[in-house]
Design an enzyme around this catalytic site. Structure first.
Site, PDB file in Angstrom:
ATOM      1  N   ARG A  54       1.067  -1.079   0.180  1.00  0.00           N
ATOM      2  CA  ARG A  54      -0.037   0.058  -0.106  1.00  0.00           C
ATOM      3  C   ARG A  54       0.879   1.201  -0.030  1.00  0.00           C
ATOM      4  O   ARG A  54       0.500   2.436  -0.653  1.00  0.00           O
ATOM      5  CB  ARG A  54      -0.822  -0.077   1.392  1.00  0.00           C
ATOM      6  CG  ARG A  54      -1.792   1.430   1.252  1.00  0.00           C
ATOM      7  CD  ARG A  54      -2.899   1.234   2.268  1.00  0.00           C
ATOM      8  NE  ARG A  54      -2.886   0.241   3.381  1.00  0.00           N
ATOM      9  CZ  ARG A  54      -2.335   0.520   4.497  1.00  0.00           C
ATOM     10  NH1 ARG A  54      -1.543   1.589   4.533  1.00  0.00           N
ATOM     11  NH2 ARG A  54      -2.438  -0.343   5.537  1.00  0.00           N
ATOM     12  N   TYR A 106     -16.620  16.177 -15.390  1.00  0.00           N
ATOM     13  CA  TYR A 106     -17.207  14.662 -15.622  1.00  0.00           C
ATOM     14  C   TYR A 106     -18.243  14.274 -14.580  1.00  0.00           C
ATOM     15  O   TYR A 106     -18.252  14.763 -13.313  1.00  0.00           O
ATOM     16  CB  TYR A 106     -15.901  13.880 -15.247  1.00  0.00           C
ATOM     17  CG  TYR A 106     -16.034  12.315 -15.257  1.00  0.00           C
ATOM     18  CD1 TYR A 106     -16.413  11.806 -16.502  1.00  0.00           C
ATOM     19  CD2 TYR A 106     -16.054  11.825 -13.989  1.00  0.00           C
ATOM     20  CE1 TYR A 106     -16.550  10.312 -16.596  1.00  0.00           C
ATOM     21  CE2 TYR A 106     -16.207  10.383 -14.135  1.00  0.00           C
ATOM     22  CZ  TYR A 106     -16.445   9.736 -15.295  1.00  0.00           C
ATOM     23  OH  TYR A 106     -16.714   8.358 -15.044  1.00  0.00           O
ATOM     24  N   ASP A 178      -8.082  17.711 -14.829  1.00  0.00           N
ATOM     25  CA  ASP A 178      -8.240  16.379 -15.242  1.00  0.00           C
ATOM     26  C   ASP A 178      -8.012  16.296 -16.605  1.00  0.00           C
ATOM     27  O   ASP A 178      -8.506  17.066 -17.703  1.00  0.00           O
ATOM     28  CB  ASP A 178      -9.731  16.116 -14.992  1.00  0.00           C
ATOM     29  CG  ASP A 178     -10.292  14.693 -15.550  1.00  0.00           C
ATOM     30  OD1 ASP A 178      -9.576  14.253 -16.344  1.00  0.00           O
ATOM     31  OD2 ASP A 178     -11.198  14.102 -14.937  1.00  0.00           O
ATOM     32  N   LYS A 203      -8.753   5.235 -19.261  1.00  0.00           N
ATOM     33  CA  LYS A 203      -9.034   5.556 -20.702  1.00  0.00           C
ATOM     34  C   LYS A 203      -7.814   5.384 -21.588  1.00  0.00           C
ATOM     35  O   LYS A 203      -7.369   4.404 -21.717  1.00  0.00           O
ATOM     36  CB  LYS A 203      -9.518   7.100 -20.577  1.00  0.00           C
ATOM     37  CG  LYS A 203     -10.654   7.125 -19.490  1.00  0.00           C
ATOM     38  CD  LYS A 203     -11.878   6.537 -19.803  1.00  0.00           C
ATOM     39  CE  LYS A 203     -12.854   6.421 -18.459  1.00  0.00           C
ATOM     40  NZ  LYS A 203     -13.181   7.661 -17.740  1.00  0.00           N
TER      41      LYS A 203
END
Ligand SMILES: *Cc1c(COP(=O)(O)O)cnc(C)c1O
Length: 394
Positions: A54, A106, A178, A203
């Site tokens: 992590r 978005y 973004d 994406k």
């Protein structure tokens, strides 16, 4: 692990070599996939380069190092999804703070801001980011963060990132961008004054519709330390397999984005000539309101996302998106497969109807994510769908 990014190399060389050194143990040309959750420590209370996955993982670090170099940043953090990355950035804020974001932000970001962060006392105003006076009007004494997207979704709105960043700096705001749609191939927001670049790696970075991931990239060391602390404390890290696939995706990023953009431009020009089409929204068309900004802010191409509206409206648009064969009816974008969707009923369903109308997202709007298939086949697919959608009696 790589040394500092080799700045002299071209983008496409860095995409393949920075952070992706051969494995010293075996000579393997591709760095191995490290699935280990924990790493042996040199001694009690002594820490090696990695201790627990992590907090840090070699495969994740390889992807982060490559991406940081491509975005012109110093450091990157990879997350379990794009939303986890946005959430990580928003966690820099405290109760009472205010966020300014674009009005065609978005859909998932809209939901995070309006339905989750509002619960902990973080407020948001959506404003027209193409108009500095609109930002000025929406500014409050509590505003801490300006969150931008360019091109915007689904109207492909072009925001002048340099102008907005300069304005925000004067006001003492942090600027997050973004950059999912443009990718660092076309636009590098850190070079234009932004503090944080965010990606849905799901994406274009991944590029093959086979992973979920997100990322943040920064230049500033203190900002990185804060974001790292939040990420390690909250835990939404990218898994090793996704990191491996993202590194693989980055190697062909510029090839894919440029080829897909070229096809998108050709399809936009074609759609623009069809009598059944009311308007085409593509930053590469001179008719697009943001074309001049796109020319200065996007390098070499205008991206592979485009939207258009049918004159016939909602029912015809629905028939259209259900009639294409190559363009698959699905949310998401940025992969080698072409996708089609109706924002009102799919990607922007988390906006309420009133907000959609206010922000110009018409029911008849159709959004395309142009993939790597041949332009001739994609055009034929759109032509037959147009025929089916508009020849049926209303
Ligand atoms: C998909 C997307 C996101 C969210 O990313 P996930 O990986 O789906 O969580 C954020 N911003 C934009 C522009 C996107 O397209």
């Amino acid at each position: 692990m790589s040394d500092s990014p080799r700045d002299g190399w071209d983008f496409s060389t860095r995409a393949i070599h920075v952070g992706q050194d051969k494995d010293p143990q075996t000579g393997a040309v591709v760095p191995p996939l490290h699935l280990a959750s924990t790493f042996v420590q040199p001694g009690a209370g002594e820490w090696g380069a990695f201790d627990y996955s992590r907090s840090g993982n070699p495969t994740r670090l390889a992807f982060e190092t490559t991406l940081a170099s491509l975005e012109g940043g110093t450091k990157a953090l990879a997350y379990a999804s794009g939303m986890a990355a946005i959430h990580g950035a928003m966690m820099l804020l405290e109760a009472g703070d205010h966020v300014l974001a674009g009005r065609d932000v978005y859909g998932g970001t809209y939901r995070l801001l309006h339905r989750i962060l509002d619960r902990v006392g973080i407020t948001v105003t959506l404003a027209d980011t193409t108009d500095l006076s609109a930002l000025e009007n929406a500014l409050t004494t509590k505003t801490k963060l300006l969150w931008l997207e360019s091109p915007g979704n689904p109207l492909l709105t072009m925001t002048d990132l340099a102008a907005c960043s300069e304005w925000a700096k004067e006001k003492g705001l942090l600027v997050g961008v973004d950059n999912t749609f443009a990718t660092p191939v076309l636009t590098r927001p850190l070079e234009l004054g932004a503090d944080i670049v965010m990606h849905s790696a799901t994406k274009y970075l991944g590029g093959h519709s086979d992973l979920l991931g997100g990322a943040l990239v920064v230049q500033d060391k203190d900002l990185f330390d804060k974001l790292y602390y939040i990420q390690n404390a909250t835990g939404a890290v990218m898994g090793p397999l996704e990191s491996f696939l993202c590194s693989r995706g980055l190697k062909t990023l510029s090839l894919r984005v440029l080829a897909q953009s070229k096809t998108a431009l050709a399809l936009a020009l074609w759609l623009d000539q069809q009598p059944e089409v009311a308007r085409v929204l593509y930053p590469g068309l001179p008719s697009h309101p943001g074309h001049a900004i796109a020319q200065q802010q996007m390098e070499g191409a205008y991206g592979a996302m485009l939207s258009f509206e049918l004159k016939a409206g909602f029912a015809a648009a629905q028939r259209f998106v259900e009639s294409t064969e190559l363009f698959q009816l699905a949310v998401s974008l940025g992969a080698v497969e072409s996708l089609i969707e109706q924002p009102a009923s799919m990607s922007h369903a988390s906006y309420d109807a009133e907000a959609r109308a206010k922000h110009g997202i018409h029911d008849g709007l159709i959004r395309l994510s142009v993939g790597l298939e041949a332009e001739t086949d994609l055009r034929a697919d759109l032509a037959q769908a147009l025929q089916k959608a508009t020849s049926v009696g209303s």
